[in-house]
Design an enzyme around this catalytic site. Sequence first.
Site, PDB file in Angstrom:
ATOM      1  CG  ASP A 104      -5.250  -0.068  12.484  1.00 21.57           C
ATOM      2  OD1 ASP A 104      -5.705  -1.028  13.147  1.00 21.57           O
ATOM      3  OD2 ASP A 104      -5.447   0.054  11.264  1.00 21.57           O
TER       4      ASP A 104
ATOM      5  CB  SER B  47      -0.944   0.005   1.204  1.00 20.71           C
ATOM      6  OG  SER B  47      -0.218   0.087   2.419  1.00 20.71           O
TER       7      SER B  47
ATOM      8  CE  LYS C 137     -10.254   0.540   1.003  1.00 25.42           C
ATOM      9  NZ  LYS C 137      -8.944   0.249   0.422  1.00 25.42           N
TER      10      LYS C 137
ATOM     11  CB  ALA D  78      -2.457  -1.888  11.190  1.00 21.11           C
TER      12      ALA D  78
END
Length: 341
Positions: free
Chosen positions: A225, A173, A290, A206
């Site tokens: 996170d 990522s 998303k 994370a």
Amino acid sequence: MNKPLPSWLVYCRPGFERDCVEETQAKPLEAVGNSGYLVLQGKARLAYNQLAFARQLLTLLGEVRDLPERDRLAPLLAALPAAPERFGALYLEVPDTNEGKTLSGFTKRFQPLLEQALRDSERLTDDACLPRLHLFFPSEDRALIATSDPHNSSDALNGIHRVSMSADAPSRSYLKLAEAFAVFMDEQEQAQWLKPRMTAVDLGAAPGGWTWQLVQRGLHVTAVDNGPLKGAAAGHPAVKHLRQDGFKFRPQRPVDWVVCDMVEQPQRVAALMTEWIVGGYCMNAIFNLKLPMKKRVEALRIALDSIRSALNKKGLRYRLEAKQLYHDREEVTVFLHREKR
């Protein structure tokens, strides 16, 4: 007499051809699923930075079929239109598919021959203000001839900004945020908005790919996170890891950046990022939305419209852009910058 509508050549992520058609509202002349490109007609003006699913936006000028294997140069030169008279760059491109990748060797070998011929005829010069010439090869015997406006297109080959992976990055990522910076900001903006010792919050950090991208640029990062950070991001002196819910965390004082790559409904993430910008918690945000498997264009439009509505209601000046990046999948990356008064 009405002026004929332009034809557009658009590159996209394979499998998102329908989304491009829906987003542009143009007539598809060629739109094969999973091909990674479309030929569209209509809409006298399309704005590249307002198209989320288009990697590249080109004006289609012509096409050559049945290119002979032994002499592709002559028919291609003959097919070039008289206008524009000169081009500022030459791009030979192929679809972003397995079949297209097999053509990349051919285009690399052919590029110097075509480039030299164009320079000899004084049609190609090194002028970034001139239109770029694109020859797109769906196959070795077919070429689509197009141009790009430097102010209304991507300057990257195939519309893909290539970025390098850090050997110690906690996850891939890392590449996604690196690409986002390259797509949404020019070098001057990156130098201005990503200065060393600036502060950032990474929501849903994370395992730490986006956090590490920010650290590599000299920023101090609060990684939020409940999950653990991994690799070089864990325990780094420029990283403060808070095991908290990314939707509930707010900084005690404003930061320069917030980034967010949490798996959640797009409208909920959009509302969260809107609150951060409107509430003055930060001036810059990059986040992923998303998207659902169906009605992706509609879901994205609803999310972005909600952001615009909230910022407009507050009378804020801002810049909002969305792109499906090369390293994205079923998602779109959004850049939101609040301008100073």
